[in-house]
Design an enzyme around this catalytic site. Structure first.
Site, PDB file in Angstrom:
ATOM      1  N   ASP A 176     -18.019   5.820 103.731  1.00 19.24           N
ATOM      2  CA  ASP A 176     -18.206   5.055 102.502  1.00 19.24           C
ATOM      3  C   ASP A 176     -17.037   5.463 101.634  1.00 19.24           C
ATOM      4  OD1 ASP A 176     -18.811   4.396  99.809  1.00 19.24           O
ATOM      5  OD2 ASP A 176     -20.848   3.993 100.465  1.00 19.24           O
ATOM      6  N   HIS A 177     -16.074   4.563 101.467  1.00 20.64           N
ATOM      7  CA  HIS A 177     -14.816   5.030 100.866  1.00 20.64           C
ATOM      8  C   HIS A 177     -14.992   5.474  99.415  1.00 20.64           C
ATOM      9  CE1 HIS A 177     -14.462   0.890  99.332  1.00 20.64           C
ATOM     10  NE2 HIS A 177     -13.559   1.336  98.494  1.00 20.64           N
ATOM     11  N   LYS A 181     -13.173   8.876  96.774  1.00 23.00           N
ATOM     12  CA  LYS A 181     -12.467   8.720  95.494  1.00 23.00           C
ATOM     13  C   LYS A 181     -12.522  10.036  94.725  1.00 23.00           C
ATOM     14  CE  LYS A 181     -13.434   3.764  94.990  1.00 23.00           C
ATOM     15  NZ  LYS A 181     -12.189   3.040  94.899  1.00 23.00           N
ATOM     16  N   ASP A 234     -23.270  -5.751 100.412  1.00 23.24           N
ATOM     17  CA  ASP A 234     -21.883  -5.309 100.399  1.00 23.24           C
ATOM     18  C   ASP A 234     -21.687  -4.038  99.559  1.00 23.24           C
ATOM     19  OD1 ASP A 234     -19.107  -5.689 101.041  1.00 23.24           O
ATOM     20  OD2 ASP A 234     -18.770  -6.468  99.010  1.00 23.24           O
ATOM     21  N   HIS A 239     -21.899   1.946  98.302  1.00 21.57           N
ATOM     22  CA  HIS A 239     -21.130   2.494  97.180  1.00 21.57           C
ATOM     23  C   HIS A 239     -22.010   2.846  95.967  1.00 21.57           C
ATOM     24  CE1 HIS A 239     -18.084   1.134  99.767  1.00 21.57           C
ATOM     25  NE2 HIS A 239     -17.901  -0.067  99.273  1.00 21.57           N
ATOM     26  N   LYS A 339     -18.653  -9.964  91.626  1.00 23.26           N
ATOM     27  CA  LYS A 339     -17.275 -10.457  91.755  1.00 23.26           C
ATOM     28  C   LYS A 339     -17.011 -11.414  90.588  1.00 23.26           C
ATOM     29  CE  LYS A 339     -16.578  -9.159  96.246  1.00 23.26           C
ATOM     30  NZ  LYS A 339     -15.690  -8.037  96.529  1.00 23.26           N
TER      31      LYS A 339
HETATM   32  P1  NDP Z   1     -10.050  -7.435 110.235  1.00 26.28           P
HETATM   33  O1  NDP Z   1     -10.795  -8.733 110.149  1.00 26.28           O
HETATM   34  O2  NDP Z   1      -8.628  -7.411 109.796  1.00 26.28           O
HETATM   35  O3  NDP Z   1     -10.228  -6.930 111.721  1.00 26.28           O
HETATM   36  C1  NDP Z   1      -9.519  -5.843 112.296  1.00 26.28           C
HETATM   37  C2  NDP Z   1      -9.120  -6.226 113.699  1.00 26.28           C
HETATM   38  O4  NDP Z   1     -10.293  -6.362 114.487  1.00 26.28           O
HETATM   39  C3  NDP Z   1      -8.419  -7.553 113.783  1.00 26.28           C
HETATM   40  O5  NDP Z   1      -7.030  -7.412 113.598  1.00 26.28           O
HETATM   41  C4  NDP Z   1      -8.766  -8.020 115.166  1.00 26.28           C
HETATM   42  O6  NDP Z   1      -7.859  -7.455 116.089  1.00 26.28           O
HETATM   43  C5  NDP Z   1     -10.100  -7.421 115.414  1.00 26.28           C
HETATM   44  N1  NDP Z   1     -11.131  -8.443 115.165  1.00 26.28           N
HETATM   45  C6  NDP Z   1     -11.311  -9.194 114.088  1.00 26.28           C
HETATM   46  N2  NDP Z   1     -12.387  -9.986 114.201  1.00 26.28           N
HETATM   47  C7  NDP Z   1     -12.893  -9.739 115.391  1.00 26.28           C
HETATM   48  C8  NDP Z   1     -14.005 -10.231 116.067  1.00 26.28           C
HETATM   49  N3  NDP Z   1     -14.835 -11.119 115.523  1.00 26.28           N
HETATM   50  N4  NDP Z   1     -14.235  -9.760 117.290  1.00 26.28           N
HETATM   51  C9  NDP Z   1     -13.419  -8.852 117.829  1.00 26.28           C
HETATM   52  N5  NDP Z   1     -12.350  -8.349 117.208  1.00 26.28           N
HETATM   53  C10 NDP Z   1     -12.090  -8.774 116.005  1.00 26.28           C
HETATM   54  O7  NDP Z   1     -10.917  -6.384 109.450  1.00 26.28           O
HETATM   55  P2  NDP Z   1     -10.461  -5.241 108.449  1.00 26.28           P
HETATM   56  O8  NDP Z   1      -9.295  -4.529 109.013  1.00 26.28           O
HETATM   57  O9  NDP Z   1     -10.391  -5.792 107.087  1.00 26.28           O
HETATM   58  O10 NDP Z   1     -11.745  -4.300 108.457  1.00 26.28           O
HETATM   59  C11 NDP Z   1     -12.083  -3.500 109.557  1.00 26.28           C
HETATM   60  C12 NDP Z   1     -13.379  -2.779 109.255  1.00 26.28           C
HETATM   61  O11 NDP Z   1     -13.222  -1.991 108.079  1.00 26.28           O
HETATM   62  C13 NDP Z   1     -14.546  -3.719 108.951  1.00 26.28           C
HETATM   63  O12 NDP Z   1     -15.719  -3.145 109.448  1.00 26.28           O
HETATM   64  C14 NDP Z   1     -14.578  -3.776 107.423  1.00 26.28           C
HETATM   65  O13 NDP Z   1     -15.863  -4.073 106.928  1.00 26.28           O
HETATM   66  C15 NDP Z   1     -14.163  -2.362 107.077  1.00 26.28           C
HETATM   67  N6  NDP Z   1     -13.555  -2.252 105.751  1.00 26.28           N
HETATM   68  C16 NDP Z   1     -12.380  -2.892 105.486  1.00 26.28           C
HETATM   69  C17 NDP Z   1     -11.783  -2.762 104.238  1.00 26.28           C
HETATM   70  C18 NDP Z   1     -10.470  -3.394 103.937  1.00 26.28           C
HETATM   71  O14 NDP Z   1      -9.947  -3.126 102.843  1.00 26.28           O
HETATM   72  N7  NDP Z   1      -9.910  -4.197 104.824  1.00 26.28           N
HETATM   73  C19 NDP Z   1     -12.411  -1.936 103.166  1.00 26.28           C
HETATM   74  C20 NDP Z   1     -13.655  -1.309 103.564  1.00 26.28           C
HETATM   75  C21 NDP Z   1     -14.177  -1.467 104.826  1.00 26.28           C
HETATM   76  P3  NDP Z   1      -7.500  -8.134 117.477  1.00 26.28           P
HETATM   77  O15 NDP Z   1      -7.780  -9.602 117.376  1.00 26.28           O
HETATM   78  O16 NDP Z   1      -6.059  -7.809 117.628  1.00 26.28           O
HETATM   79  O17 NDP Z   1      -8.360  -7.440 118.442  1.00 26.28           O
HETATM   80  C1  BG6 Z   2     -15.720  -2.863  99.842  1.00 26.13           C
HETATM   81  C2  BG6 Z   2     -16.423  -4.178  99.666  1.00 26.13           C
HETATM   82  O1  BG6 Z   2     -16.509  -1.979 100.571  1.00 26.13           O
HETATM   83  O2  BG6 Z   2     -15.475  -2.307  98.557  1.00 26.13           O
HETATM   84  C3  BG6 Z   2     -15.578  -5.122  98.843  1.00 26.13           C
HETATM   85  O3  BG6 Z   2     -16.652  -4.753 100.944  1.00 26.13           O
HETATM   86  C4  BG6 Z   2     -15.219  -4.477  97.507  1.00 26.13           C
HETATM   87  O4  BG6 Z   2     -16.247  -6.356  98.612  1.00 26.13           O
HETATM   88  C5  BG6 Z   2     -14.631  -3.095  97.727  1.00 26.13           C
HETATM   89  O5  BG6 Z   2     -14.264  -5.310  96.879  1.00 26.13           O
HETATM   90  C6  BG6 Z   2     -14.469  -2.372  96.407  1.00 26.13           C
HETATM   91  O6  BG6 Z   2     -13.745  -1.198  96.627  1.00 26.13           O
HETATM   92  P1  BG6 Z   2     -12.826  -0.603  95.483  1.00 26.13           P
HETATM   93  O7  BG6 Z   2     -12.339   0.685  96.041  1.00 26.13           O
HETATM   94  O8  BG6 Z   2     -11.745  -1.610  95.235  1.00 26.13           O
HETATM   95  O9  BG6 Z   2     -13.705  -0.446  94.286  1.00 26.13           O
END
Ligand code: NDP
Ligand code: BG6
Length: 488
Positions: A176-177, A181, A234, A239, A339
């Site tokens: 849980d990021h 913090k 979410d 959080h 949001k």
């Molecule tokens: P992405 O949608 O960018 O997915 C990461 C990678 O997973 C993709 O590049 C793809 O790689 C693969 N992927 C995407 N969708 C699917 C699918 N349906 N089935 C199989 N592979 C898939 O996600 P994020 O990087 O944003 O997030 C990754 C995890 O981290 C999630 O669980 C998200 O909830 C969590 N998270 C993300 C945050 C952020 O800021 N991005 C913040 C907090 C949590 P490829 O196609 O190359 O295999």
């Molecule tokens: C993520 C949620 O876990 O936290 C997002 O999926 C949200 O919807 C984000 O925007 C908020 O994180 P921060 O660090 O920007 O407050």
């Protein structure tokens, strides 16, 4: 503490989290010399890339060139393996690559797997790791699991059960990021590193607590995920409950991971899940319509990309709940998140009770305000205590004055949460990660709300304009208690 040699394997390494959070965190750790000399990173995803194009992708995301010392050092240790998440042949290839790197960098068999994919593939990955035997090694093996951790109590329990078929609880790091913090960790120091707050930190002196996590952004490109999840799932079981538990918990007997997590769990267990009718009374949901933020027009939620045009998903939630124990009985905790609110602010406010007797005549002093402690988590991170002071002059006028501390005064850059969490997972410290029972206790509180909402019609959405503080019902929730939201 020196880190042990290890291999970090990141699944989903072609994605947003890798580019925006994990790669910058790794670079910062390398810049500070915190990574072990015997170390390697292996990215894994379906996207067609080789080691070089993977590094080029990261370089582009990080805006660094290979001549930078830290990046140059890291680059020599970054590799990529292409494959499918549920595919046994891919797992076999991955296992070969893992052994190769283990030998080449003398990593002692230590492995940290990081699930940075959407949750749809978590199950396949855990099964793949178990079936291929990658979860076993002559060194230690740990797994980091990203949120969302399930989408209700049952799915969270299923995911826990599945994880335990391959890993011990002591090897599972549920992220849980918010816990990474700096300002959130500072809550522990503020409460337990000072004597002056703790005697006041209870129902005798605290009138109520407010926790606000407001975002001015909309759902951006995450409409598909968000439309299925909604604001409650979410933000609240993760959080917001993490902030709540740190505010409300008893002093732990030590800073050991389980000592802290035991106390947080007790707080969650002290919150009685709502009966169906109590949900209507204590929880408000909202969805934004079109509006303006910082003078710019923004679209309605239903017009965002990948969102169902008739969506009944909430983008705002506010609730009132109570922690039933000796410390907090009768003290309301008001929580809200949404949001497209007017600005981005996360803060915790502890509103103390008013003075018991008004010594100064109201006509000369005006209204004396109760003390208010604001813990600003972001932005403008800091701590602000509102005290009443005398207005200089011959009379006896009183006004509110802030005693404040802002992190910016220190002139030190605050590290990103992912730097801290990645480092903790690498060194095997679970304090800032959620334990299985904590996650399940959180869902036990949230799931009855989800059920009630599924069986009662959604309010007439949209019910707040982008750029406002949510639906009127959220104000009404506090007005009924003769209180109001206090965002500073
Ligand atoms: P992405 O949608 O960018 O997915 C990461 C990678 O997973 C993709 O590049 C793809 O790689 C693969 N992927 C995407 N969708 C699917 C699918 N349906 N089935 C199989 N592979 C898939 O996600 P994020 O990087 O944003 O997030 C990754 C995890 O981290 C999630 O669980 C998200 O909830 C969590 N998270 C993300 C945050 C952020 O800021 N991005 C913040 C907090 C949590 P490829 O196609 O190359 O295999
Ligand atoms: C993520 C949620 O876990 O936290 C997002 O999926 C949200 O919807 C984000 O925007 C908020 O994180 P921060 O660090 O920007 O407050």
């Amino acid at each position: 503490m020196d880190l042990q040699p290890q291999l970090l394997v990141i699944f989903g390494s072609s994605g947003d989290l890798m580019r925006r959070k994990l790669a910058p965190a790794l670079l910062r750790l390398a810049e500070q010399g915190l990574l072990p000399e015997r170390f390697a990173v292996l990215g894994f995803a379906r996207t067609e890339m080789d080691d070089d194009s993977f590094k080029a992708m990261l370089e582009d995301a990080l805006k660094v060139d290979r001549k930078s010392d830290a990046w140059g050092w890291l680059c020599e240790r970054i590799f990529y393996c292409r494959g499918g998440y549920g595919d046994p042949e891919s797992m076999r290839l991955l296992k070969e690559r893992v052994s190769e790197l283990d030998e080449k960098f003398r990593l002692d068999g230590n492995r940290l797997f990081y699930l940075a994919t959407p949750p749809e593939v978590f199950d396949d990955l855990v099964i793949g790791l178990r079936e291929s035997g990658l979860n076993k090694s002559n060194g230690w093996v740990r797994i980091v699991v990203e949120k969302p951790f399930g989408n209700d109590l049952e799915s969270a329990q299923n995911l826990n059960r599945l994880l335990w078929t391959a890993f011990d609880e002591s090897s599972i790091y549920r992220i849980d990021h918010y816990l990474g913090k700096e300002t959130v960790q500072n809550l522990l120091v503020l409460r337990f590193g000072n004597t002056i707050f703790e005697p006041l930190w209870n129902y005798r002196f605290v009138d109520h607590v407010q926790i606000t996590v407001a975002e001015s952004d909309g759902v951006g490109t995450r409409g598909r995920y968000y439309d299925a999840a909604g604001a409650l799932r979410d933000m609240v079981p993760n959080h917001i409950f993490q902030l709540l538990t740190l505010v409300a918990m008893e002093p732990p007997i030590s800073l050991e991971a389980d000592a802290v997590r035991d106390e947080k769990l007790r707080v969650l267990k002290s919150i009685k899940p709502f009966e169906p009718e109590e949900v209507d009374e204590n929880v408000v949901r909202g969805q934004y319509g079109a509006g303006e933020i910082d003078g710019h027009p923004v679209p309605a939620y239903r017009d965002e990309p990948y969102v169902n045009p008739n969506s009944t998903t909430e983008t705002f939630v506010a609730m009132r709940l109570f922690v039933h124990n000796w410390r907090w009985e009768g003290v309301p905790f008001y929580l809200r998140t949404g949001k497209r609110l007017p600005r981005r602010v996360t803060e915790i406010q502890i509103q103390f009770r008013p003075v018991p007797y008004l010594l100064f005549p109201p006509e000369t002093t005006g209204q004396l305000k109760p003390n208010l402690l604001t813990l600003r988590i972001q932005p403008d991170e800091g701590i602000i205590l509102r005290v009443e002071t005398k207005v200089i002059g011959m009379g006896m006028q009183v006004r509110s004055t802030p005693l404040d501390f802002y992190y910016s005064q220190l002139g030190t850059k605050i590290p990103d949460a992912y730097e801290r969490l990645l480092l903790d997972a690498m060194r095997g410290d679970q304090t800032l990660f959620m334990r299985a029972d904590e996650v399940e206790a959180a869902w036990r509180i949230v799931t009855p709300i989800l059920h009630r909402w599924q069986t009662t019609p959604a309010p007439k959405f949209p019910n707040y304009n982008a750029g406002t503080w949510g639906p009127n019902e959220a104000d009404e929730l506090l007005r009924r208690d003769k209180r109001e939201w206090l965002t500073s």
